[in-house]
Write an enzyme that holds these catalytic residues in place. Structure first.
Site, PDB file in Angstrom:
ATOM      1  N   ARG A 269       0.877  -1.081   0.189  1.00 44.40           N
ATOM      2  CA  ARG A 269       0.154   0.062  -0.020  1.00 44.40           C
ATOM      3  C   ARG A 269       0.827   1.060   0.024  1.00 44.40           C
ATOM      4  NH1 ARG A 269      -2.161   1.043   5.651  1.00 44.40           N
ATOM      5  NH2 ARG A 269      -0.622   2.688   5.304  1.00 44.40           N
ATOM      6  N   HIS A 273      -3.590   4.588   4.526  1.00 45.89           N
ATOM      7  CA  HIS A 273      -4.596   3.611   4.771  1.00 45.89           C
ATOM      8  C   HIS A 273      -6.048   3.997   4.325  1.00 45.89           C
ATOM      9  CE1 HIS A 273      -7.433   0.629   6.566  1.00 45.89           C
ATOM     10  NE2 HIS A 273      -8.018   1.712   7.088  1.00 45.89           N
ATOM     11  N   TYR A 282       4.546   5.835  10.946  1.00 49.69           N
ATOM     12  CA  TYR A 282       4.687   4.284  11.110  1.00 49.69           C
ATOM     13  C   TYR A 282       5.715   3.684   9.845  1.00 49.69           C
ATOM     14  CZ  TYR A 282       0.460   3.880   8.639  1.00 49.69           C
ATOM     15  OH  TYR A 282      -0.568   3.744   7.622  1.00 49.69           O
TER      16      TYR A 282
HETATM   17  C1  LIG Z   1     -13.911  -5.620  12.907  1.00 43.01           C
HETATM   18  C2  LIG Z   1     -13.106  -4.493  12.781  1.00 43.01           C
HETATM   19  N1  LIG Z   1     -12.419  -3.880  13.414  1.00 43.01           N
HETATM   20  C3  LIG Z   1     -11.554  -2.994  13.218  1.00 43.01           C
HETATM   21  C4  LIG Z   1     -11.684  -2.061  11.877  1.00 43.01           C
HETATM   22  C5  LIG Z   1     -10.936  -0.874  11.751  1.00 43.01           C
HETATM   23  N2  LIG Z   1     -10.132  -1.090  10.612  1.00 43.01           N
HETATM   24  C6  LIG Z   1     -10.289  -0.748   9.456  1.00 43.01           C
HETATM   25  S1  LIG Z   1      -9.503  -1.013   8.060  1.00 43.01           S
HETATM   26  C7  LIG Z   1      -8.338  -1.665   9.538  1.00 43.01           C
HETATM   27  C8  LIG Z   1      -7.135  -2.335   8.730  1.00 43.01           C
HETATM   28  C9  LIG Z   1      -7.396  -3.314   7.744  1.00 43.01           C
HETATM   29  O1  LIG Z   1      -6.166  -3.784   7.658  1.00 43.01           O
HETATM   30  P1  LIG Z   1      -6.127  -5.152   6.479  1.00 43.01           P
HETATM   31  O2  LIG Z   1      -7.273  -6.079   6.714  1.00 43.01           O
HETATM   32  O3  LIG Z   1      -4.567  -5.654   6.216  1.00 43.01           O
HETATM   33  O4  LIG Z   1      -6.585  -4.458   5.117  1.00 43.01           O
HETATM   34  P2  LIG Z   1      -6.348  -2.985   4.170  1.00 43.01           P
HETATM   35  O5  LIG Z   1      -6.912  -1.845   4.888  1.00 43.01           O
HETATM   36  O6  LIG Z   1      -4.773  -3.035   4.729  1.00 43.01           O
HETATM   37  O7  LIG Z   1      -6.403  -2.968   2.642  1.00 43.01           O
HETATM   38  C10 LIG Z   1      -8.779  -1.637  10.567  1.00 43.01           C
HETATM   39  C11 LIG Z   1      -8.270  -1.972  11.626  1.00 43.01           C
HETATM   40  C12 LIG Z   1     -12.698  -2.767  11.132  1.00 43.01           C
HETATM   41  N3  LIG Z   1     -13.077  -1.955   9.902  1.00 43.01           N
HETATM   42  N4  LIG Z   1     -13.392  -3.674  11.552  1.00 43.01           N
END
Ligand SMILES: Cc1ncc(C[n+]2csc(CCOP(=O)(O)OP(=O)(O)O)c2C)c(N)n1
Lengths: 372, 333
Positions: A269, A273, A282
């Site tokens: 990425r 985010h 970070y």
């Molecule tokens: C159940 C839940 N916990 C926390 C979040 C908050 N949150 C949104 S995106 C994210 C990180 C997700 O990382 P990843 O699964 O690696 O996907 P990426 O965003 O990197 O594509 C978090 C902690 C959420 N959306 N759903």
């Protein structure tokens, strides 16, 4: 070289930089050979690769435009896919219209490939609607924000396909962070138990907001699935051809009764985010720089140029097409109207609900009080 | 006294708790280097280390469940749930384990967990980022549920929650994170479980909590301009509710309006209306009025102004309680 000739390996002897994943087009744009996966893309011609390249350019352009729209206050939030274009385009372009996608919020390129209208990509992020499109019109559910939830939905859909005797496949897209959620493990267990025609497509973009993948997984994520009885493929997620080959092989398996496959697309990425994140807290800029050199678009461009397929003229026309899409996208976004106040009560239930009806007419009376 | 935002006041509360008791540990998603998505834990990992301020894998059931184990081991875990709508994957651990362990073990096992939840709407977020799930937890025996509305309360209530031997759901009104106020880090706040009369009045009691306290105060001021004297009660604690304070107020004013962001049906407002009707039946001059979020999922950002109780809707409710012309005058239900 005629552009209709399949894109074959140029340099059979070339060393793969990362033997841990499937790679057909390396960061320098060299076509590598792979006995297992070459056959899955043996039909891809130069013209087709150029068309994938165009997709990559366009989805990146949409992404840049969306980020700009957010900065200009037109969107509340945007989750950029910058750097992940090949993983999304390479997989989504291999699907049939009757396959079904269950994604998270970052798969805007997948949505684009599924035929989601440009304006529909931003309804949710602009805050004018709870969902952007009708899932059945494009074969793609609206994105899940709850991390990992969609992997179970995909599994259920796949079991339904199997029971119905059709060879459609369900694809779940999720991130590396998602693999820590219980839902994802449960989805893999169910998929294996029911031999579901589902693909678990994990985009390992190295980050879950600020948390590096190492916090979620001590071993390559692709290694997890075999423990559930699901074969897995680790693929260079920045290599559109390799992603395509891996997805095609998984689709084939699923269509022929072979059950689920887990694909880990190793990518990065490159942006934040979401537009409200601050990666400078970070991200190590040195590592970010390394990934910049593995960009998914640059390698396709280098290859197409070396083959004489991509001329300055073609590049310019692709660019202008991308600009046109971006303009259309921007226009679609800013012309979205705010919903009517009373629509807040719409679609809570499929059938009449007296409680909602009562609140709705009370609120209507309240609003009318202001007009007097 | 220092002037702090509510978010910084929470951070300073966590810092004090970490310094005062080495058994206090923090765990959650992105709470380390990033300092949490709202920066409440900013700098704490740097100062207390990764064993006391733990970034966890992305799993809410994991966070709460691991905290249960830490509590068995004598720790006082403070869990951060990133947003209200993400508490549900951890719901089972909270309502089936955390809430019941003390009871189930005849008081042998303590669950001194604090579960911090940024909650409520008004920030223009996407779905699952603006919910008010407090009623689920207030409905569950064994949990204490609290929420703050000022930086001072944020600081002292959080420290009190962490010091509590009972599990506490600590709801943080996220749209008030940037509200500033004086914080005395040594002040001993009101005891847990007590409400606070923020503004005294004689005509109507307006009960609220968390994000709507500020809105209720605005409404009281607007009402005062019309000659109506509104007493505003900040509940602070949602389980238990300090019915003594609310009753005393209603016995004085004879009228009750309750406002919260959460949906109406089965919400805290219903509980308060029922109990107050019971306790103050002969003092009430009108039926209690509820001004709440509607019974719909939290809507998209461009509709949230129609979901959230605002000053005008609260004043309309005050009119209703006073029998003045209001939106429901002439309305047949
Ligand atoms: C159940 C839940 N916990 C926390 C979040 C908050 N949150 C949104 S995106 C994210 C990180 C997700 O990382 P990843 O699964 O690696 O996907 P990426 O965003 O990197 O594509 C978090 C902690 C959420 N959306 N759903």
């Amino acid at each position: 070289m005629s552009t209709t000739v399949p894109v074959k390996a140029q340099n059979v002897a070339a060393e793969k930089p990362n033997p841990e994943f499937v790679q057909l087009l390396n960061a320098e744009g060299t076509r590598l050979s792979d006995d297992t996966y070459d056959p899955w893309v043996s039909d891809v011609t130069g013209d087709q690769l150029a068309s994938l390249y165009e997709d990559l350019i366009i989805v990146r352009r949409i992404d840049t435009e969306a980020t700009a729209l957010q900065r200009q206050g037109e969107l509340g939030l945007w989750p950029p896919l910058f750097g992940q274009e090949a993983a999304q385009v390479g997989s989504a372009r291999t699907l049939r219209p009757d396959d079904f996608v269950f994604s998270s919020y970052r798969e805007n390129a997948v949505a684009y490939c599924r035929g989601v209208a440009l304006q529909d990509l931003v309804r949710v992020w602009r805050g004018t609607a709870a969902s952007g499109w009708d899932p059945f019109s494009v074969g793609m559910a609206t994105p899940a924000v709850i991390i990992g939830a969609q992997t179970l939905h995909a599994t259920g859909y796949a079991v339904g396909c199997k029971n119905d005797g059709v060879d459609s496949v369900a694809v779940a897209y999720f991130g590396d962070g998602a693999t820590s959620e219980g839902d994802v493990s449960e989805a893999m267990i169910f998929a294996a138990s029911f031999n579901a025609p589902v693909i678990f497509f994990c985009q390992n973009n190295q980050w879950a907001i600020s948390e590096p993948v190492g916090l979620q997984a001590q071993r390559p994520i692709a290694e997890r699935a075999p423990g559930f009885g699901i074969p897995s493929i680790r693929v260079d997620g920045n290599d559109v051809l390799a992603v395509m080959a891996a997805t095609r092989s998984a689709l084939d398996r699923a269509r022929n009764g072979g059950g689920p496959t887990f694909i880990e697309a190793v990518t990065y990425r490159r942006g934040p985010h979401t537009t409200s994140d601050d990666p400078s807290r970070y991200v190590d800029p040195v590592v970010a720089k390394e990934w910049e050199a593995r960009d998914p678009i640059a390698r396709v461009e280098a290859f197409l140029r070396s083959e004489g397929i991509l001329t300055d003229e073609l590049a310019a026309s692709i660019q202008s097409r991308a600009d046109q899409v971006a303009a259309e996208f921007r226009h679609g976004c800013i012309s979205l109207q705010n919903p009517e106040p009373l629509s807040v009560f719409d679609n809570v239930y499929a059938t009449e609900h007296s409680g909602i009806a009562r609140q709705k007419s009370q609120y209507k009376a309240y609003l009318e009080g202001f007009e007097k | 006294m220092t002037e702090l935002t509510l978010a910084k006041a929470l951070g300073s509360g966590l810092r004090r708790a970490l310094s005062d008791d080495e058994k206090v540990v923090l765990l959650g998603e992105d709470i380390g280097k990033l300092g949490g998505v709202f920066r409440v834990t900013d700098g704490l990992q740097r100062d207390f280390g990764t064993e006391r301020v733990m970034d966890t894998p992305l799993a809410e059931a994991g966070i709460i469940g691991m905290a249960v184990g830490l509590a068995f081991r004598g720790y006082r875990p403070v869990c951060e749930i990133q947003f209200d709508g993400f508490i549900y994957p951890g719901f089972d651990q909270i309502v089936a384990q955390v809430a019941k362990l003390h009871y189930r073990t005849a008081g042998n096992v303590r669950m001194p967990l604090t579960i911090r939840v940024p909650y409520g709407g008004g920030i223009g977020a996407v779905e699952h980022h603006s919910e008010s799930p407090e009623a689920y937890f207030a409905h569950t025996a064994g949990l204490r549920v609290v929420t703050c509305s000022t930086p001072q309360d944020a600081h002292s209530m959080l420290r009190e929650a962490i010091a509590s031997d009972d599990p506490v759901l600590f709801f943080e009104p996220k749209r008030r994170y940037w509200t500033k106020g004086d914080v005395d880090e040594d002040a001993v706040g009101l005891p847990m479980g007590t409400a606070r009369v923020v503004v005294e009045g004689t005509d109507v009691t307006l009960v609220t909590y968390g994000p709507l306290v500020a809105t209720a105060l605005d409404a009281a001021e607007a009402a005062a301009n019309e000659g109506i004297s509104v007493e505003v009660v900040d509940l602070r604690s949602l389980s238990p509710v300090d019915f003594d304070t609310v009753s005393a107020s209603v016995q004085k004013t004879g009228r009750l309006v309750i406002t919260h962001e959460a949906s109406e049906s089965g919400g805290l407002g219903a509980e308060i209306a029922a109990t107050l009707t019971d306790r103050c039946f002969y003092y009430l001059e009108a039926a209690p009025v509820r001004i709440t979020g509607f019974d719909v999922p939290y809507p998209p950002a461009k509709l949230e102004e129609h979901f959230l109780p605002d000053l005008d809707r609260i004043l309309d409710g005050v009119d209703r309680a006073l029998g003045r012309v209001n939106s429901l005058t002439g309305w047949s239900a």
